[in-house]
Scaffold this active site. Structure first.
Site, PDB file in Angstrom:
ATOM      1  N   LYS A  22       6.302   3.250  11.223  1.00 40.98           N
ATOM      2  CA  LYS A  22       5.667   4.569  11.066  1.00 40.98           C
ATOM      3  C   LYS A  22       4.246   4.417  10.538  1.00 40.98           C
ATOM      4  CE  LYS A  22       6.450   7.202   7.242  1.00 40.98           C
ATOM      5  NZ  LYS A  22       5.201   7.662   6.621  1.00 40.98           N
ATOM      6  N   ASN A  23       4.094   3.610   9.475  1.00 39.44           N
ATOM      7  CA  ASN A  23       2.786   3.546   8.823  1.00 39.44           C
ATOM      8  C   ASN A  23       1.751   2.748   9.608  1.00 39.44           C
ATOM      9  OD1 ASN A  23       3.744   5.176   6.850  1.00 39.44           O
ATOM     10  ND2 ASN A  23       3.807   3.619   5.230  1.00 39.44           N
ATOM     11  N   ARG A 110       0.463  14.232   4.948  1.00 37.97           N
ATOM     12  CA  ARG A 110      -0.784  13.795   4.317  1.00 37.97           C
ATOM     13  C   ARG A 110      -1.575  12.842   5.194  1.00 37.97           C
ATOM     14  NH1 ARG A 110      -1.798  14.347  -0.631  1.00 37.97           N
ATOM     15  NH2 ARG A 110      -2.973  12.411  -0.553  1.00 37.97           N
ATOM     16  N   CYS A 134       1.740  15.864  -3.603  1.00 40.93           N
ATOM     17  CA  CYS A 134       3.082  15.830  -3.009  1.00 40.93           C
ATOM     18  C   CYS A 134       4.064  15.412  -4.073  1.00 40.93           C
ATOM     19  CB  CYS A 134       3.122  14.931  -1.782  1.00 40.93           C
ATOM     20  SG  CYS A 134       3.140  13.208  -2.165  1.00 40.93           S
ATOM     21  N   ARG A 139      -2.107  12.215  -5.466  1.00 44.35           N
ATOM     22  CA  ARG A 139      -2.614  11.566  -4.259  1.00 44.35           C
ATOM     23  C   ARG A 139      -3.966  12.136  -3.784  1.00 44.35           C
ATOM     24  NH1 ARG A 139       2.415  10.431  -0.308  1.00 44.35           N
ATOM     25  NH2 ARG A 139       1.104   8.709   0.358  1.00 44.35           N
ATOM     26  N   ASP A 323       7.304   1.732  -1.433  1.00 45.13           N
ATOM     27  CA  ASP A 323       8.183   2.401  -0.468  1.00 45.13           C
ATOM     28  C   ASP A 323       9.601   1.816  -0.445  1.00 45.13           C
ATOM     29  OD1 ASP A 323       6.186   4.148   0.214  1.00 45.13           O
ATOM     30  OD2 ASP A 323       5.728   3.254   2.156  1.00 45.13           O
ATOM     31  N   ILE A 345       2.158   2.378  -8.519  1.00 42.68           N
ATOM     32  CA  ILE A 345       1.301   2.959  -7.464  1.00 42.68           C
ATOM     33  C   ILE A 345       1.229   4.483  -7.583  1.00 42.68           C
ATOM     34  CG2 ILE A 345       0.866   3.098  -4.965  1.00 42.68           C
ATOM     35  CD1 ILE A 345       0.828   0.212  -5.926  1.00 42.68           C
ATOM     36  N   ARG A 415      11.478  12.240   8.596  1.00 47.89           N
ATOM     37  CA  ARG A 415      10.049  11.950   8.699  1.00 47.89           C
ATOM     38  C   ARG A 415       9.829  10.455   8.927  1.00 47.89           C
ATOM     39  NH1 ARG A 415       7.065  12.948   3.849  1.00 47.89           N
ATOM     40  NH2 ARG A 415       5.660  11.765   5.132  1.00 47.89           N
TER      41      ARG A 415
HETATM   42  C1  UD1 Z   1       0.227   4.689   2.078  1.00 50.21           C
HETATM   43  C2  UD1 Z   1       1.516   4.808   2.842  1.00 50.21           C
HETATM   44  C3  UD1 Z   1       2.664   5.137   1.886  1.00 50.21           C
HETATM   45  C4  UD1 Z   1       2.711   4.116   0.752  1.00 50.21           C
HETATM   46  C5  UD1 Z   1       1.349   3.966   0.081  1.00 50.21           C
HETATM   47  C6  UD1 Z   1       1.299   2.834  -0.941  1.00 50.21           C
HETATM   48  C7  UD1 Z   1       0.861   5.573   5.028  1.00 50.21           C
HETATM   49  C8  UD1 Z   1       0.816   6.689   6.013  1.00 50.21           C
HETATM   50  N1  UD1 Z   1       1.390   5.856   3.830  1.00 50.21           N
HETATM   51  O1  UD1 Z   1      -0.045   5.959   1.481  1.00 50.21           O
HETATM   52  O2  UD1 Z   1       3.887   5.102   2.611  1.00 50.21           O
HETATM   53  O3  UD1 Z   1       3.643   4.524  -0.225  1.00 50.21           O
HETATM   54  O4  UD1 Z   1       0.334   3.688   1.088  1.00 50.21           O
HETATM   55  O5  UD1 Z   1       1.694   1.635  -0.362  1.00 50.21           O
HETATM   56  O6  UD1 Z   1       0.474   4.460   5.330  1.00 50.21           O
HETATM   57  N2  UD1 Z   1      -5.755   6.987  -4.481  1.00 50.21           N
HETATM   58  C9  UD1 Z   1      -6.830   7.581  -5.143  1.00 50.21           C
HETATM   59  N3  UD1 Z   1      -7.862   8.085  -4.383  1.00 50.21           N
HETATM   60  C10 UD1 Z   1      -7.876   7.999  -3.018  1.00 50.21           C
HETATM   61  C11 UD1 Z   1      -6.782   7.378  -2.362  1.00 50.21           C
HETATM   62  C12 UD1 Z   1      -5.742   6.872  -3.127  1.00 50.21           C
HETATM   63  O7  UD1 Z   1      -6.846   7.677  -6.351  1.00 50.21           O
HETATM   64  O8  UD1 Z   1      -8.836   8.461  -2.406  1.00 50.21           O
HETATM   65  C13 UD1 Z   1      -4.616   6.457  -5.282  1.00 50.21           C
HETATM   66  C14 UD1 Z   1      -3.289   7.191  -4.981  1.00 50.21           C
HETATM   67  O9  UD1 Z   1      -3.169   8.388  -5.710  1.00 50.21           O
HETATM   68  C15 UD1 Z   1      -2.272   6.148  -5.348  1.00 50.21           C
HETATM   69  C16 UD1 Z   1      -2.970   4.829  -4.970  1.00 50.21           C
HETATM   70  O10 UD1 Z   1      -4.346   5.135  -4.862  1.00 50.21           O
HETATM   71  O11 UD1 Z   1      -2.046   6.158  -6.733  1.00 50.21           O
HETATM   72  C17 UD1 Z   1      -2.509   4.224  -3.666  1.00 50.21           C
HETATM   73  O12 UD1 Z   1      -2.490   5.233  -2.677  1.00 50.21           O
HETATM   74  P1  UD1 Z   1      -2.755   4.915  -1.140  1.00 50.21           P
HETATM   75  O13 UD1 Z   1      -2.677   3.453  -0.876  1.00 50.21           O
HETATM   76  O14 UD1 Z   1      -3.986   5.620  -0.725  1.00 50.21           O
HETATM   77  O15 UD1 Z   1      -1.512   5.629  -0.458  1.00 50.21           O
HETATM   78  P2  UD1 Z   1      -1.506   6.288   0.970  1.00 50.21           P
HETATM   79  O16 UD1 Z   1      -2.498   5.577   1.812  1.00 50.21           O
HETATM   80  O17 UD1 Z   1      -1.590   7.764   0.835  1.00 50.21           O
END
Ligand code: UD1
Length: 437
Positions: A22-23, A110, A134, A139, A323, A345, A415
């Protein structure tokens, strides 16, 4: 709405195959915004999130084709549209110029934020609804926005929307202050058509990033360093559509490993991305689960269901994946001894704990740590899923419990897992999906 009825206690055996990731599929689908023409994407899982991304793309002039014979057809009511080519996904970017990702779609997924980078790179304009928080945490997407600003985009955030414009994006040196998976993907997709070289420092190293980079290279992009913390992207003037097969889903494979580990039995998980699952495999082995790599993506997993308590701390790849935290915690609820599970995370990713406790688990949460004291028995109960991976954790706990459980709100599960209960039933689990009243 549906729920799962699960009678615990069955040992699992046989074989189950792993679908596409999926990711990896989600950013690859978003990347079809980058070049006009027709794409064939293979091994895309049939999931609600894929339907949502297809719907979003159709609003951005990338159409997925509809065929009644496609295995994708009818994905949970979404008009998705998927192709006849052996169940592969056929997408056509017709060169349109629409650039608005509406709240109605973004609020349900998201990962819709992944349209921002490609839209700006290709159409020089994007209006994307700001994803809300969420269940697992706030996030934010500030790192996506500041990186695009560093590349010359003019971005305003107001009334719940990100409005972005640019002439041609410019290559930039960007250091992410936190490792972000979709942030790295978004900026990679923005940089492939930018003027000059972009260097991403403290980039995410997740295998799904490498899969996206492989797809983008197939489209003509110049990317090196993916799979490390430093990715270099030399912008090109134009990309072309591509034919691509998505990597297998390491989280789905890991979920089946945990199911067998917790319920006991012996089964083969086929088509798993074994090299990308080292952290989980090593933690399960420490807990006493026997896992044998049979080669060719086949993993034989064997457990008598009596495991040793094992500590884990979630970390960006190659660390233990967040995850997999809920599923691993479910397995630990009956382990001998006390395990400490640290979540680094997401700030609120213990929503499953209260539900596991309803099944008799002994867990205390303090800040970002959960102390899991193994119990002899879990008892079946009615529980409610709060997010995608929490749902999988509850299903595993229900398989380990002594009687019948009901897992409600399984739309979260749909999902991210294709035919989850059918695959578990293939392994001998007593599980069925029924309409929730
Ligand atoms: C992706 C995955 C999700 C997985 C996560 C962590 C997809 C579609 N989803 O989510 O399944 O659980 O990686 O492995 O691939 N953060 C900030 N600012 C930002 C972006 C992120 O502070 O602009 C923080 C987030 O709140 C979180 C951390 O960084 O605490 C990691 O988040 P991130 O790696 O961005 O997660 P996703 O990409 O949303």
């Amino acid at each position: 709405m549906y729920k799962l009825i699960i009678k615990g206690g069955a040992k699992l055996s046989g074989a189950v195959s792993v679908g596409g990731a999926k990711n990896a599929s989600l950013p690859i689908l978003a990347a079809t915004l980058l070049a006009e023409g027709q794409y064939i994407l293979r091994n895309v899982p049939k999931l609600h999130d894929i339907g949502t991304m297809s719907k979003l793309l159709s609003q951005l002039d990338v159409q997925a084709e509809c065929d009644k014979n496609s295995r994708f057809c009818g994905t949970d009511g979404i008009d998705i549209c998927l192709s006849s080519v052996n169940g592969d996904l056929l997408l056509t970017n017709n060169g349109g110029a629409r650039c608005e990702a509406l709240y109605e779609v973004v609020k349900t997924m998201r990962a819709s934020i992944l349209a921002l980078g490609p839209l700006l790179a290709k159409r020089s304009k994007a209006r994307v609804s700001l994803p809300g928080g969420c269940a697992i945490g706030e996030r934010p997407v500030d790192l996506h926005i500041s990186a695009l600003e560093a590349m010359g985009a003019d971005i305003k955030v107001s009334h719940g929307y990100i409005d972005a414009e640019c002439s041609r994006l410019k290559g930039a040196d960007i250091t992410f202050k936190t490792i972000t998976v979709t942030g790295t993907e978004n900026i990679m997709m923005a940089a492939v058509l930018a003027d000059g070289v972009t260097v991403l420092q403290n980039a995410a190293q997740e295998p799904e990033i490498v899969d996206l980079a492989n797809f983008l290279r197939r489209m003509g992009a110049k990317i090196t360093g993916d799979g490390t913390h430093c990715i270099q992207i030399e912008g090109v003037d134009k990309l072309r559509p591509a034919d691509y097969s998505v990597m297998p889903d390491r989280i789905e494979a890991g979920t089946f490993l945990c199911a067998v580990a917790g319920a006991g039995g012996g089964a083969v998980i086929t088509g798993a991305p074994v090299a990308e699952m080292k952290a989980l495999i090593s933690s399960l082995k420490s807990a006493g689960v026997k896992i044998t790599d049979k080669g060719g993506g086949d993993l034989f997993v064997e457990s008598d269901g009596v495991l040793n308590a094992t500590d884990v701390t979630t970390m960006p790849y190659p660390g233990f994946p967040t995850d997999m935290q809920a599923q691993f915690m479910a397995v630990m609820t009956k382990a001998v001894g006390t395990s400490l599970i640290n979540e680094t995370i997401f700030e609120n990713r213990f929503m499953h704990v209260a539900e596991l406790k309803r099944m008799g688990a002994d867990i205390t949460v303090k800040d970002s740590s959960a102390v899991v004291r193994g119990v002899k028995e879990l008892s079946g109960a009615q529980v409610m899923a709060s997010d995608l991976r929490a749902s999988a954790g509850l299903v595993i706990a229900a398989l380990m419990a002594s009687n019948t459980s009901e897992v409600q709100r399984i739309y979260h599960l749909d999902r991210g897992y294709e035919d989850f209960e059918k695959k578990l039933a293939l392994l001998g689990a007593d599980i069925k999906r029924v309409k929730a009243s």
